[in-house]
Each structure stands twice: as structure tokens, then as C-alpha cells.
Write an enzyme that holds these catalytic residues in place. Sequence first.
Site, PDB file in Angstrom:
ATOM      1  N   LYS A 283       0.807  -1.235   0.000  1.00 47.25           N
ATOM      2  CA  LYS A 283       0.000   0.000   0.000  1.00 47.25           C
ATOM      3  C   LYS A 283       0.836   1.280   0.000  1.00 47.25           C
ATOM      4  O   LYS A 283       0.378   2.316  -0.448  1.00 47.25           O
ATOM      5  CB  LYS A 283      -0.964   0.007   1.186  1.00 47.25           C
ATOM      6  N   ASP A 319     -10.372   2.354   1.738  1.00 47.74           N
ATOM      7  CA  ASP A 319     -10.454   1.924   3.145  1.00 47.74           C
ATOM      8  C   ASP A 319     -10.965   3.098   3.990  1.00 47.74           C
ATOM      9  O   ASP A 319     -11.776   2.933   4.899  1.00 47.74           O
ATOM     10  CB  ASP A 319      -9.064   1.540   3.691  1.00 47.74           C
TER      11      ASP A 319
END
Length: 485
Positions: A283, A319
Site C-alpha cells: 500500500k 479503506d
Amino acid sequence: MICLVLSGSTIEENLSQFSLNRPYIDLMELRIDLLGEHARVAAAEFPSMVDLPVILTCRRVVDGGSYAGPEKTRLALIESCLEGKFAYVDIEEDVKRCAAEQKARERGIRIIRSLHDFSGIPSDIFHRIARVAAKGDIPKMAVTPHSVLDLITLFRVKEELSSVTEKIVLGMGDFGLPSRILYKKIGSMLTYCADKPVAPGQISAQKMKELYRADKVDDRTRIFGVIGNPVLHSFSPLIQNPGFHGINFNAIYLPFPVDSVRSFFILAEMIKISGFSVTVPHKQAVLPYLGKITREVKQIGSCNTVVRAKNLWMGTNTDYYGFIEPIVADIDAKRIQSALVIGAGGAARSVVWALRNHGCRVTILNRNIERARQLADETMASFDSLEHAAHHAQVDLIVQTTSVGMIPDADGDPIPDFPFAERHVVYELVYRPRYTAMLKRARQAGSKLMFGIDMLVRQGKLQFESFTGYHYPKRLEQNLGLEED
Ligand code: ATR
């Protein structure tokens, strides 16, 4: 074509595998090396018992099979089975001229010349394919990529050997999975599937046909995926693929095990990937490759969604939104004004930034207090040590972001002394199990519960919107098939 490898030890068992898989397959491979002695004698009859073409194969131990007898006997067995109405026979590339080969040619049975490499990819793979094809046989290369760079070599087969129309190429093992699913993109005429994997990385025919719809991939199919390491058990393909199907969007979404993000971006350009999800541990590593990022990605320093936007890659973080969406109304109405965040890792960063950007007061509790301090400094939040959790019972919201309580640590509770009450909203990010030990305590106290699985699905639906430009189909929401295989 989707080919089912029959792994039974009797003809009956194979017939039953055939009928269970009939809706998903175009042909089968009968592995006579896996058959018992008695069944081998009857193998020639098998093609007459089924209504699909059958490949005859007797795999040696060195090639990942079970046939351990003398080579002469093996070739004689293949030859005798060729009395049957097989469509193809698989004879290994190194077998010199043999009677079986001659008999196959006489009977119009096509010969597949196979090579298995369990250690890597032969350096002359393109040459070998071309050489076999020049003889009129079908080359088969089952090789083992160990990295994304190796996978790139396999995807180059399509361009380099575009003149060889009939060939079988596949990558075994985890790194090879994309080549099995995108078999049409590497120019392979078929992909092998099995109920019980008989070679590393095989998946079931049902999954190949119904989940990935691999046989429907064409030049216009958009390719999406999820990169991570490990990534094969990601739920995301179970969210995205049915969604694409539901809105008739010609696209496929598959897991890409990725060792090097840099190599993956090369592959992404090469096979024109349209977008992808990013999971642990990449990420942060994708950031240098993104031409455009959102404010949240910049703040959190982490991106979980990448889409191609004209000439550059754009990164977002779903997210962040998947987390905050269901509590925004409560925050806006001041029902949630303060929060306790357990953990200070990657997941906590999205959570704390989302809460702070929405005006919520946040206290971060972490086992490693230094990490809590750093995140708190950055986000203008407070921090404390995990043991002091009970001192913060006056907060409105508790968010649990650590892996404590996740299977196999299902009894774990990061704040066992925390006095949950009815007025608390308790948000658990762990989704396996649905009720963690901490959530069970909160449920008993009558707190309002929020589940990790719902956040996972929400962030997936937001990714779907970034990928397709459409909302996730409402009618599919209830039955998001989130069981692991
Ligand atoms: P993620 O991206 O899932 O947040 P991470 O960045 O590795 O993963 O962060 C893991 C978080 O879980 C950290 O806050 C970690 O605490 P430390 O910073 O003290 O390591 C927390 N964590 C993991 N195992 C834990 C345990 N057994 N008890 C308490 N906290 C734990």
C-alpha cells in the site's frame, strides 16, 4: 477451452468428476498414471463414455505425475490406450520417436508435446515452442514463474509466438495463477483445472468458468486485479467479478501475487491492466508510481485502489471511505464526538485520519507507545498505552484496528478490561471471525456493533465504482459470496 484434469483412481470416479464439472468444461485430460492397475486396462473405453474430447496422458514422476514404471512399459501402455477415441495424446517433449507417436498420427489423434519445469522457466522457452510447432504438434510448456518478471516472460509468448496458433502455456505455482486465469491473453489454447489440484496452482473448473469467466476473455475485456503478497485468499475477486457480470461489464478481476511493485507496473502497461486493488504489503510501495493521488492518500501515505486515468495512474484510498461512511451521519449529528482507536499500524492510519478530518477527537492506544505517539503527533490526536484503556470509557466510539482477535487468535481481546456500555459504538475491523472476543463483550453490554466484514464490502463497492464508473448492483449486495474456498 477449459480442461478438467481427471484425478480419480477409477473410471467411475472420473465419470463422476466429469458429470459434476460438465457445465464448466470443454474437454478433459485422463491421467492414466493416477488410475489403479485395473482401471488402466479399461482407459481406452473412456472417451466413448463421455461427450467431450479427451486428452490421454500418462505422466512420469519426474514431470509431477505418478507413473514410476519403466519407460518402455509406459509408452506401450499409451500406445495400447490409443485404440480409444482420444482427441489428443500428451507425449513429453524429450521422448524420442516412438510407436505411440506413430499410432497417434495414423489415427488422427493430435500430439501435445509437453515440457514440465518445476524449478523455473527454460531460457529458450520461445525457441522450444516454435520447434515443436514446426513439426505440426502442439507445444505445451508448464513452467514455474518465481516473480512478476517471470510472469512477464510468459505474457510475452503471445506476441513473440503469434504465428503459433495452437499452443499450451501455463505458469504453475502462486506466481503462475494469473497465467492460468488469463490463458487467452498469453495465447494458450487451454487452461487446466481440477477438483483436487494435481499440479501447483490449479483451481476448480467452476471457479474458472463462473467466477472468472476466463473463457469469455477477449480483446475488449478490461483487466483488473488485486496485488499483494500473499493475496490468493483475497475476498475481492468474489466482490468484483459478480459485480461486473451483474452490470454486463466486460471485465475480469484476479489476484496477482506481487514480489516487486516496479515489475508489476511494467506488466500492467504490457497487458493493459485498467485498475487494481492494493493490499499488504504494497500500500505504500505503489505511491511513487502514481501520477495523481487524493488528499487522503497523501495524508495516510497509503493507497489501496489504483486506476488508469488517461496517461497516468491515479491512486485513491477506499479503506478510508469504507470505514467512515456508516458513521458520518452520527458524527455530523454530534452523536459521535470522541473516539478511542486501538492500534497504530497501517489500518489505524486510515481510521485516525478519517475521524480527524471529520472533526472527531481521537485517542490512540497502542502496545508500542512510541508508534501511538507518532501517529498522534501527525494527526493532532492524543495517545495512551494499551493498559490504560479503561481510563477512556467516556468516549463515544471504540475502533479496533489490530490483528488481535483474528483467527487463529480468536480468543484475543486487546482491551480485556474496557467497560463497554450501551452508549458505545464499537467498530471492529477484524472480520474473521464475525464476532471477535471483544465484540462479544460489547454485545453483552448492549453496545452498537459495527463489523469488519461490512467495511470490507463497502470499500470493495467503492473500488467497483472507481473501476467501472457504475454503482455496485443492489441485488447482488445480499449474496456477496464471501466464503473462503
Ligand atoms: P495493519 O496494517 O493491519 O494495521 P500493522 O501496520 O502491522 O498492520 O499494525 C499492526 C497493529 O496491531 C499495530 O498497532 C500493532 O501494535 P504494535 O505497534 O505495538 O506492534 C498491533 N498489534 C499486533 N499484534 C498485537 C498484539 N498481540 N497485542 C497488541 N497489539 C498488537
